[in-house]
Write an enzyme that holds these catalytic residues in place. Structure first.
Site, PDB file in Angstrom:
ATOM      1  N   LYS A  10       0.832  -1.210   0.000  1.00 17.32           N
ATOM      2  CA  LYS A  10       0.000   0.000   0.000  1.00 17.32           C
ATOM      3  C   LYS A  10       0.865   1.258   0.000  1.00 17.32           C
ATOM      4  O   LYS A  10       0.630   2.186  -0.776  1.00 17.32           O
ATOM      5  CB  LYS A  10      -0.879  -0.090   1.251  1.00 17.32           C
ATOM      6  CG  LYS A  10      -1.776   1.061   1.527  1.00 17.32           C
ATOM      7  CD  LYS A  10      -2.859   0.633   2.509  1.00 17.32           C
ATOM      8  CE  LYS A  10      -2.457   0.749   3.971  1.00 17.32           C
ATOM      9  NZ  LYS A  10      -2.534   2.106   4.505  1.00 17.32           N
ATOM     10  N   SER A  11       1.873   1.299   0.847  1.00 21.92           N
ATOM     11  CA  SER A  11       2.737   2.495   0.921  1.00 21.92           C
ATOM     12  C   SER A  11       3.407   2.767  -0.422  1.00 21.92           C
ATOM     13  O   SER A  11       3.466   3.910  -0.891  1.00 21.92           O
ATOM     14  CB  SER A  11       3.854   2.272   1.946  1.00 21.92           C
ATOM     15  OG  SER A  11       3.457   2.653   3.207  1.00 21.92           O
ATOM     16  N   SER A 155       7.943  10.326  11.164  1.00 18.21           N
ATOM     17  CA  SER A 155       6.804   9.923  10.335  1.00 18.21           C
ATOM     18  C   SER A 155       7.200   9.987   8.873  1.00 18.21           C
ATOM     19  O   SER A 155       7.604  11.045   8.371  1.00 18.21           O
ATOM     20  CB  SER A 155       5.623  10.868  10.588  1.00 18.21           C
ATOM     21  OG  SER A 155       4.741  10.854   9.487  1.00 18.21           O
ATOM     22  N   GLN A 157       5.221   9.884   6.507  1.00 13.82           N
ATOM     23  CA  GLN A 157       4.246  10.728   5.812  1.00 13.82           C
ATOM     24  C   GLN A 157       4.674  12.191   5.849  1.00 13.82           C
ATOM     25  O   GLN A 157       4.537  12.912   4.863  1.00 13.82           O
ATOM     26  CB  GLN A 157       2.861  10.536   6.421  1.00 13.82           C
ATOM     27  CG  GLN A 157       2.329   9.123   6.193  1.00 13.82           C
ATOM     28  CD  GLN A 157       0.999   8.873   6.847  1.00 13.82           C
ATOM     29  OE1 GLN A 157       0.484   9.721   7.575  1.00 13.82           O
ATOM     30  NE2 GLN A 157       0.431   7.705   6.610  1.00 13.82           N
ATOM     31  N   ASP A 302       3.349  -0.271  12.006  1.00 15.28           N
ATOM     32  CA  ASP A 302       2.058  -0.873  11.644  1.00 15.28           C
ATOM     33  C   ASP A 302       1.908  -2.298  12.181  1.00 15.28           C
ATOM     34  O   ASP A 302       0.805  -2.861  12.150  1.00 15.28           O
ATOM     35  CB  ASP A 302       1.877  -0.851  10.126  1.00 15.28           C
ATOM     36  CG  ASP A 302       1.724   0.570   9.596  1.00 15.28           C
ATOM     37  OD1 ASP A 302       1.319   1.450  10.372  1.00 15.28           O
ATOM     38  OD2 ASP A 302       2.032   0.803   8.414  1.00 15.28           O
ATOM     39  N   LYS A 329      -3.187   6.782  15.048  1.00 15.73           N
ATOM     40  CA  LYS A 329      -3.370   6.009  13.812  1.00 15.73           C
ATOM     41  C   LYS A 329      -4.865   5.967  13.461  1.00 15.73           C
ATOM     42  O   LYS A 329      -5.630   6.786  13.947  1.00 15.73           O
ATOM     43  CB  LYS A 329      -2.772   4.613  13.988  1.00 15.73           C
ATOM     44  CG  LYS A 329      -1.248   4.636  14.106  1.00 15.73           C
ATOM     45  CD  LYS A 329      -0.635   5.110  12.802  1.00 15.73           C
ATOM     46  CE  LYS A 329       0.868   5.241  12.904  1.00 15.73           C
ATOM     47  NZ  LYS A 329       1.444   5.874  11.721  1.00 15.73           N
TER      48      LYS A 329
HETATM   49  C1  S3P Z   1       2.974   5.324   6.021  1.00 20.15           C
HETATM   50  C2  S3P Z   1       3.662   5.753   7.110  1.00 20.15           C
HETATM   51  C3  S3P Z   1       3.295   5.372   8.484  1.00 20.15           C
HETATM   52  C4  S3P Z   1       2.368   4.173   8.504  1.00 20.15           C
HETATM   53  C5  S3P Z   1       1.260   4.268   7.504  1.00 20.15           C
HETATM   54  C6  S3P Z   1       1.818   4.426   6.109  1.00 20.15           C
HETATM   55  C7  S3P Z   1       3.422   5.766   4.700  1.00 20.15           C
HETATM   56  O1  S3P Z   1       2.640   6.456   9.071  1.00 20.15           O
HETATM   57  O2  S3P Z   1       1.824   3.992   9.795  1.00 20.15           O
HETATM   58  O3  S3P Z   1       0.477   3.091   7.559  1.00 20.15           O
HETATM   59  O4  S3P Z   1       3.003   5.189   3.681  1.00 20.15           O
HETATM   60  O5  S3P Z   1       4.233   6.711   4.643  1.00 20.15           O
HETATM   61  P1  S3P Z   1       3.454   7.665   9.780  1.00 20.15           P
HETATM   62  O6  S3P Z   1       4.218   8.362   8.728  1.00 20.15           O
HETATM   63  O7  S3P Z   1       2.398   8.548  10.377  1.00 20.15           O
HETATM   64  O8  S3P Z   1       4.305   6.992  10.802  1.00 20.15           O
END
Ligand code: S3P
Length: 414
Positions: A10-11, A155, A157, A302, A329
């Protein structure tokens, strides 16, 4: 036993879809998962002008816009997907776009100042609710200059939102601080022809940067495979093999955790590609409790509900510390985990930044409140199946956010 496969990562898929939409030319992306989160990213990029669809073989063919996005007429609904919303905020922060990003009730309760704050360095105007949540109106600044920004939350993200903003800024953007999180953005940007410098613990991009269309294939999602691995690990004598799963070192710490619990893990890497991948076999054994330290948390974020579930199968205490991020989350995963664990007979204590599980559990049937959180639903489905108890989930369908077909896969695994 035959090897299983899990949906594409997914990421990685979120990023591949966004970058293909941003690139000049046509990209072909294989093994894009059909989960709801990645669909949210696809519809967001369509709303901005990209054209995409699956061919007969299921490959996603994306006609990029070379950065020339147009403001959509209405808001963009990011559904349940934090990655869609936060990465999109960064991507649009340095472009001539005015758009409001919304999402479901869970997404609208999650913290967005962590991206809105640092994106102000690019002169973007980002409006949030009084409590710092979505709806988020992004008014991008196409004249943005590159900036030096310190990332203060571990993070991926947040880091990725800033890297995506850097693509549209004029001059050099340099990031420092908490950068030791999953590195899919860095790897995939390079696949799309962008020079991402990483040295001395910093990341830098010279903008504006043009992306070149490319073809790639998304490996299986190790965070989805983790549920099947945990099911096998918890049952002495059981085993499961998952083929073609992503083995990016910033994502694979759970395999080491399984070994520390006492399970056996065999890895057969496959050559080639921007993202490491291979085949993994996990065999169950009697487990013993382990301690997860704060420095390990970003690589396992995760998988932590599963660590707690495995603690219920292990002799002794399993602890997780330094994981306050779990509280923001898709649900408050510390409280959601603890309540569900108790409902099935696991003894658990919570802390502001983690939990302790005292195993082995006194397993019994129970009702689990998922808070519509896919990872809570799947973690406790694994627990119930491995322990041989019955579980009633208030929302069994929420697994479809990341793992359509999860129930059948779990049945095939154990
Ligand atoms: C993700 C980063 C993680 C993860 C999320 C997907 C990503 O979150 O928990 O399921 O795809 O960059 P955080 O960046 O908030 O840690």
């Amino acid at each position: 036993m035959t090897a299983l496969r899990v949906p594409g990562d997914k990421s990685i898929a979120h990023r591949a879809v966004m970058f293909a939409a941003l690139a000049e030319g046509t990209s072909r992306i294989g093994n894009v998962p059909d989960g709801l989160d990645v669909r949210s990213t696809q519809s967001a990029m369509r709303a901005l002008g990209a054209v995409m669809g699956r061919d007969d073989a299921g490959v996603l063919v994306v006609e990029g816009r070379a950065g020339a996005f147009a403001s959509p007429a209405g808001a963009i609904d990011c559904g349940n997907s934090g990655t869609t919303m936060r990465l999109l905020a960064g991507l649009l922060a340095t472009r001539a776009i005015d758009v409001t990003l919304t999402g479901d009730a869970s997404l609208q309760s999650r913290p967005m100042r962590r991206v809105a704050g640092p994106l102000a360095a690019f002169g973007a105007r980002i409006d949030l609710s009084g409590t710092g949540t979505a709806p988020m109106r992004v008014r991008g600044n196409p004249h943005a200059q590159g900036a030096d920004v310190a990332v203060t939350v571990a993070s991926a993200q947040v880091k990725s939102a800033l890297l995506l903003a850097a693509l549209g800024a004029h001059g050099r953007t340099q990031l420092s601080g908490e950068l030791a999180t999953r590195d899919h953005t860095e790897r995939l940007l390079r696949s799309f022809g962008v020079a991402v410098d990483s040295n001395g613990g910093r990341l830098a991009i010279n903008g504006p940067a043009a992306l070149r269309a490319t073809d790639l294939d998304v490996p299986g999602d190790i965070s989805s495979a983790a549920f099947l691995f945990a099911a096998a690990a918890a049952v002495p004598g059981a085993s499961v093999t998952v083929d073609d799963v992503g083995l990016n070192p910033t994502r694979s710490a759970f395999l080491d955790v399984l070994r520390r619990f006492g399970a056996s893990v065999e890895i057969a890497p496959k050559a080639g590609g921007a993202e490491p991948r291979g085949s993994v076999t996990v065999r169950g054994a009697p487990l013993s409790g382990i301690a997860i330290e704060p420095a390990e948390v970003p690589g396992l974020i995760d998988e932590l509900p599963l660590v707690g579930v495995l603690g219920g199968f292990a002799r002794g205490t399993t602890t997780v510390r330094g994981a306050g991020e779990l509280r923001v989350k898709e649900s408050d995963r510390i409280e959601a985990f603890a309540a569900a664990a108790r409902a099935l007979g696991i003894a658990v204590e919570t802390a502001p930044d983690g939990f302790a599980v005292h195993g082995p559990a006194q397993w019994h049937d129970g009702d689990v409140v998922t808070h519509h959180d896919h990872r809570i639903a799947m973690a406790f489905s694994v627990a119930a199946r491995a322990a041989g108890v019955r579980i009633r989930l208030d929302d069994p369908d929420c697994a479809a956010v990341s793992f359509p077909g999860f129930a059948a896969a779990l049945e095939a695994a154990l």
